[in-house]
Motif scaffolding. Structure first.
Motif: not given
Length: 182
Positions: A103-114, A116-131
């Motif tokens: 749960t803590i990992y997910f909250i941290i990941w979601l916070t960083l994803y949001i 990066f979305l604000k910085l318009q790098f959401g897709a890049v963050y998502f792909v890198i986190s999947v890899l």
């Protein structure tokens, strides 16, 4: 005599402080677990324990004259029961730890994803986190000695694991039917 009494009181006070600290730690740990673990998990545990109690109450006493504990066994039944209870508590703690950790990992990941979305790098963050997730979930350490691989070509003498569909087995099934296999 006075020095011994003073030493004893200091030791007793130290033990009380340690016990109080442990109790506070346990209480705060329980609060954190209760905060992160959804209520239905704790309710499931309570229902499970109640069901076990009902089963134990409804269980009949064996009518055989054979003793429950064999005389040649010198094991202490109470210690075995306490070991079993401690194992169950450890399993429950590990389950709670697992839920809290992810749960803590997910909250941290979601916070960083949001972020990066604000910085318009959401897709890049998502792909890198999947890899990164794929890399972390594959084993990078070498195979243990005696451990067999799922791929028979990597095993000694090309021995396959149980349940593998081999070409020979498939051929026999087609020619002679499914009953021809072992």
């Amino acid at each position: 005599m006075e020095a011994k009494l003073k030493e004893y009181r200091a030791l007793r006070r130290r033990k009380e402080l340690i016990e109080n600290a442990k109790a506070k730690l346990e209480k705060s740990k329980k609060k954190i677990v209760d905060f992160f673990v959804p209520n239905f998990f704790t309710e499931m545990d309570k229902e499970k324990k109640e069901d076990e109690l009902v089963l134990i109450e409804n269980e009949e006493v064996p009518t055989t004259s054979r003793p429950l504990i064999q005389p040649e066994e010198n094991g202490d039944v109470t210690s075995e029961a306490s070991e079993l209870e401690s194992f169950e508590e450890a399993a429950q703690e590990s389950w709670r730890y697992f839920i809290i950790k992810w749960t803590i990992y997910f909250i941290i990941w979601l916070t960083l994803y949001i972020l990066f979305l604000k910085l318009q790098f959401g897709a890049v963050y998502f792909v890198i986190s999947v890899l990164v997730g794929i890399y972390l979930n594959t084993r990078t350490r070498p195979k243990k000695k005696g451990e067999v691989s799922a791929y028979s070509v990597f095993n000694e003498n090309c021995v396959s694991i149980d349940g593998t569909l081999k070409a020979e087995q498939f051929e026999r099934e087609i020619l002679y039917g499914a009953g021809s296999i072992r």
